[in-house]
Scaffold this motif. Sequence first.
Motif, PDB file in Angstrom:
ATOM      1  N   THR A  62       0.799  -1.230   0.000  1.00  0.00           N
ATOM      2  CA  THR A  62       0.000   0.000   0.000  1.00  0.00           C
ATOM      3  C   THR A  62       0.828   1.274   0.000  1.00  0.00           C
ATOM      4  O   THR A  62       0.304   2.336  -0.280  1.00  0.00           O
ATOM      5  CB  THR A  62      -0.984   0.026   1.185  1.00  0.00           C
ATOM      6  OG1 THR A  62      -0.260  -0.079   2.414  1.00  0.00           O
ATOM      7  CG2 THR A  62      -2.002  -1.093   1.075  1.00  0.00           C
ATOM      8  N   LYS A  63       2.120   1.177   0.291  1.00  0.00           N
ATOM      9  CA  LYS A  63       2.972   2.374   0.231  1.00  0.00           C
ATOM     10  C   LYS A  63       3.771   2.442  -1.064  1.00  0.00           C
ATOM     11  O   LYS A  63       4.246   3.502  -1.433  1.00  0.00           O
ATOM     12  CB  LYS A  63       3.923   2.417   1.424  1.00  0.00           C
ATOM     13  CG  LYS A  63       3.194   2.642   2.713  1.00  0.00           C
ATOM     14  CD  LYS A  63       3.970   3.469   3.675  1.00  0.00           C
ATOM     15  CE  LYS A  63       3.088   3.687   4.880  1.00  0.00           C
ATOM     16  NZ  LYS A  63       3.666   4.382   5.938  1.00  0.00           N
ATOM     17  N   ARG A  79      -1.524   3.544  -6.654  1.00  0.00           N
ATOM     18  CA  ARG A  79      -2.819   3.370  -6.006  1.00  0.00           C
ATOM     19  C   ARG A  79      -3.994   3.178  -6.955  1.00  0.00           C
ATOM     20  O   ARG A  79      -5.130   3.181  -6.528  1.00  0.00           O
ATOM     21  CB  ARG A  79      -3.080   4.550  -5.082  1.00  0.00           C
ATOM     22  CG  ARG A  79      -2.081   4.564  -3.949  1.00  0.00           C
ATOM     23  CD  ARG A  79      -2.470   5.503  -2.883  1.00  0.00           C
ATOM     24  NE  ARG A  79      -1.427   5.466  -1.873  1.00  0.00           N
ATOM     25  CZ  ARG A  79      -1.288   6.361  -0.955  1.00  0.00           C
ATOM     26  NH1 ARG A  79      -2.113   7.362  -0.894  1.00  0.00           N
ATOM     27  NH2 ARG A  79      -0.319   6.265  -0.080  1.00  0.00           N
ATOM     28  N   GLN A  81      -1.183   0.554  12.594  1.00  0.00           N
ATOM     29  CA  GLN A  81      -0.931   1.685  13.484  1.00  0.00           C
ATOM     30  C   GLN A  81      -0.570   1.233  14.900  1.00  0.00           C
ATOM     31  O   GLN A  81       0.324   1.800  15.509  1.00  0.00           O
ATOM     32  CB  GLN A  81      -2.160   2.600  13.511  1.00  0.00           C
ATOM     33  CG  GLN A  81      -2.414   3.273  12.191  1.00  0.00           C
ATOM     34  CD  GLN A  81      -3.575   4.243  12.254  1.00  0.00           C
ATOM     35  OE1 GLN A  81      -4.207   4.434  13.288  1.00  0.00           O
ATOM     36  NE2 GLN A  81      -3.871   4.862  11.130  1.00  0.00           N
ATOM     37  N   GLU A 101      -8.583   2.855   7.644  1.00  0.00           N
ATOM     38  CA  GLU A 101      -8.909   2.985   6.228  1.00  0.00           C
ATOM     39  C   GLU A 101      -7.855   3.750   5.441  1.00  0.00           C
ATOM     40  O   GLU A 101      -7.507   3.365   4.330  1.00  0.00           O
ATOM     41  CB  GLU A 101     -10.269   3.661   6.079  1.00  0.00           C
ATOM     42  CG  GLU A 101     -10.780   3.693   4.667  1.00  0.00           C
ATOM     43  CD  GLU A 101     -12.237   4.098   4.595  1.00  0.00           C
ATOM     44  OE1 GLU A 101     -12.924   3.594   3.705  1.00  0.00           O
ATOM     45  OE2 GLU A 101     -12.692   4.906   5.431  1.00  0.00           O
ATOM     46  N   GLU A 102      -7.311   4.790   6.024  1.00  0.00           N
ATOM     47  CA  GLU A 102      -6.320   5.586   5.283  1.00  0.00           C
ATOM     48  C   GLU A 102      -5.052   4.794   4.974  1.00  0.00           C
ATOM     49  O   GLU A 102      -4.315   5.122   4.055  1.00  0.00           O
ATOM     50  CB  GLU A 102      -5.972   6.884   6.013  1.00  0.00           C
ATOM     51  CG  GLU A 102      -5.236   6.705   7.317  1.00  0.00           C
ATOM     52  CD  GLU A 102      -6.105   6.798   8.552  1.00  0.00           C
ATOM     53  OE1 GLU A 102      -5.542   6.994   9.649  1.00  0.00           O
ATOM     54  OE2 GLU A 102      -7.335   6.679   8.445  1.00  0.00           O
ATOM     55  N   ASP A 103      -4.794   3.726   5.725  1.00  0.00           N
ATOM     56  CA  ASP A 103      -3.619   2.892   5.477  1.00  0.00           C
ATOM     57  C   ASP A 103      -3.909   1.749   4.509  1.00  0.00           C
ATOM     58  O   ASP A 103      -2.991   1.189   3.921  1.00  0.00           O
ATOM     59  CB  ASP A 103      -3.101   2.309   6.796  1.00  0.00           C
ATOM     60  CG  ASP A 103      -2.718   3.397   7.780  1.00  0.00           C
ATOM     61  OD1 ASP A 103      -2.091   4.378   7.354  1.00  0.00           O
ATOM     62  OD2 ASP A 103      -3.058   3.264   8.969  1.00  0.00           O
ATOM     63  N   HIS A 158      -6.470   1.812   1.885  1.00  0.00           N
ATOM     64  CA  HIS A 158      -6.902   2.326   0.585  1.00  0.00           C
ATOM     65  C   HIS A 158      -8.094   1.573   0.024  1.00  0.00           C
ATOM     66  O   HIS A 158      -8.808   2.109  -0.797  1.00  0.00           O
ATOM     67  CB  HIS A 158      -5.760   2.354  -0.432  1.00  0.00           C
ATOM     68  CG  HIS A 158      -4.532   3.025   0.074  1.00  0.00           C
ATOM     69  ND1 HIS A 158      -4.502   4.340   0.436  1.00  0.00           N
ATOM     70  CD2 HIS A 158      -3.295   2.542   0.317  1.00  0.00           C
ATOM     71  CE1 HIS A 158      -3.297   4.657   0.869  1.00  0.00           C
ATOM     72  NE2 HIS A 158      -2.552   3.573   0.815  1.00  0.00           N
ATOM     73  N   ARG A 171     -10.980  -1.214   1.692  1.00  0.00           N
ATOM     74  CA  ARG A 171     -11.364  -1.950   2.888  1.00  0.00           C
ATOM     75  C   ARG A 171     -11.237  -3.462   2.736  1.00  0.00           C
ATOM     76  O   ARG A 171     -10.958  -4.171   3.690  1.00  0.00           O
ATOM     77  CB  ARG A 171     -12.809  -1.625   3.264  1.00  0.00           C
ATOM     78  CG  ARG A 171     -13.011  -0.208   3.685  1.00  0.00           C
ATOM     79  CD  ARG A 171     -14.456   0.055   3.975  1.00  0.00           C
ATOM     80  NE  ARG A 171     -14.664   1.456   4.311  1.00  0.00           N
ATOM     81  CZ  ARG A 171     -15.810   1.960   4.692  1.00  0.00           C
ATOM     82  NH1 ARG A 171     -16.880   1.176   4.781  1.00  0.00           N
ATOM     83  NH2 ARG A 171     -15.911   3.236   4.979  1.00  0.00           N
ATOM     84  N   ASN A 228     -11.747   8.563  13.635  1.00  0.00           N
ATOM     85  CA  ASN A 228     -12.048   9.649  12.701  1.00  0.00           C
ATOM     86  C   ASN A 228     -12.090   9.187  11.255  1.00  0.00           C
ATOM     87  O   ASN A 228     -12.150  10.001  10.345  1.00  0.00           O
ATOM     88  CB  ASN A 228     -11.005  10.764  12.848  1.00  0.00           C
ATOM     89  CG  ASN A 228     -11.100  11.430  14.205  1.00  0.00           C
ATOM     90  OD1 ASN A 228     -12.185  11.616  14.730  1.00  0.00           O
ATOM     91  ND2 ASN A 228      -9.961  11.770  14.782  1.00  0.00           N
ATOM     92  N   THR A 229     -12.012   7.907  11.028  1.00  0.00           N
ATOM     93  CA  THR A 229     -12.070   7.394   9.666  1.00  0.00           C
ATOM     94  C   THR A 229     -13.375   6.638   9.479  1.00  0.00           C
ATOM     95  O   THR A 229     -14.078   6.328  10.441  1.00  0.00           O
ATOM     96  CB  THR A 229     -10.892   6.432   9.379  1.00  0.00           C
ATOM     97  OG1 THR A 229     -11.007   5.304  10.238  1.00  0.00           O
ATOM     98  CG2 THR A 229      -9.560   7.109   9.588  1.00  0.00           C
TER      99      THR A 229
END
Length: 188
Positions: free
Chosen positions: A74-75, A79, A100, A113-115, A117, A119, A152-153
């Motif tokens: 994912t990094k 994407r 995290q 989710e931000e990690d 991209h 679900r 917050n996601t």
Amino acid sequence: MSREKILAAIKQNQPESTALPKLDGLSGSMAATVAAYRKVLEGLGGKVYEIGALTEIPVILKEQFPDLQRVIDTKETPRSWAHEDPHQLSDIDMAIVYGQWGVAENGAIWLAEEDLHARVLPFISQHLSIVLPAANILATMHDAYDVIGVINTGFGVFIAGPSKTADIEQSLVLGAHGAKSLTVFITQ
């Protein structure tokens, strides 16, 4: 009675607010260490590698899984795949995602989710690798929820794998409803 009257009656008869109970006595004696985390995750069927650099990951994966075809990091991977129809991701042999927080008491890792991209990524891939900083290993789920706080996601999940199930005859099957293997790379 009308809907408004019912709602007004409920609002008028609310119980008084009470403070949440203290959970201090539930923390147990689990250490927030790599060794404690490793013991639990390996007991669940996962593998743990302590690495000094992310460049070690492809080498280890090639040794452990020589037949990998489609690998998504994912990094590193462009994407464009994140917007594919999830069914188009079904041929992913290995997904490499970044966690995290890790929890020593149950081997779980918090993925947001931000990690990810997409679900579906940790659930649809044949094998899953998660990269986790050693400094982000916590002792208990209580500690993890304290750190995560208000989410917050749109999506987040704790994963401790690989997935498994057992039938009535106690025949254990790994990868029954998710990744067949979980490899955790702990960075210093």
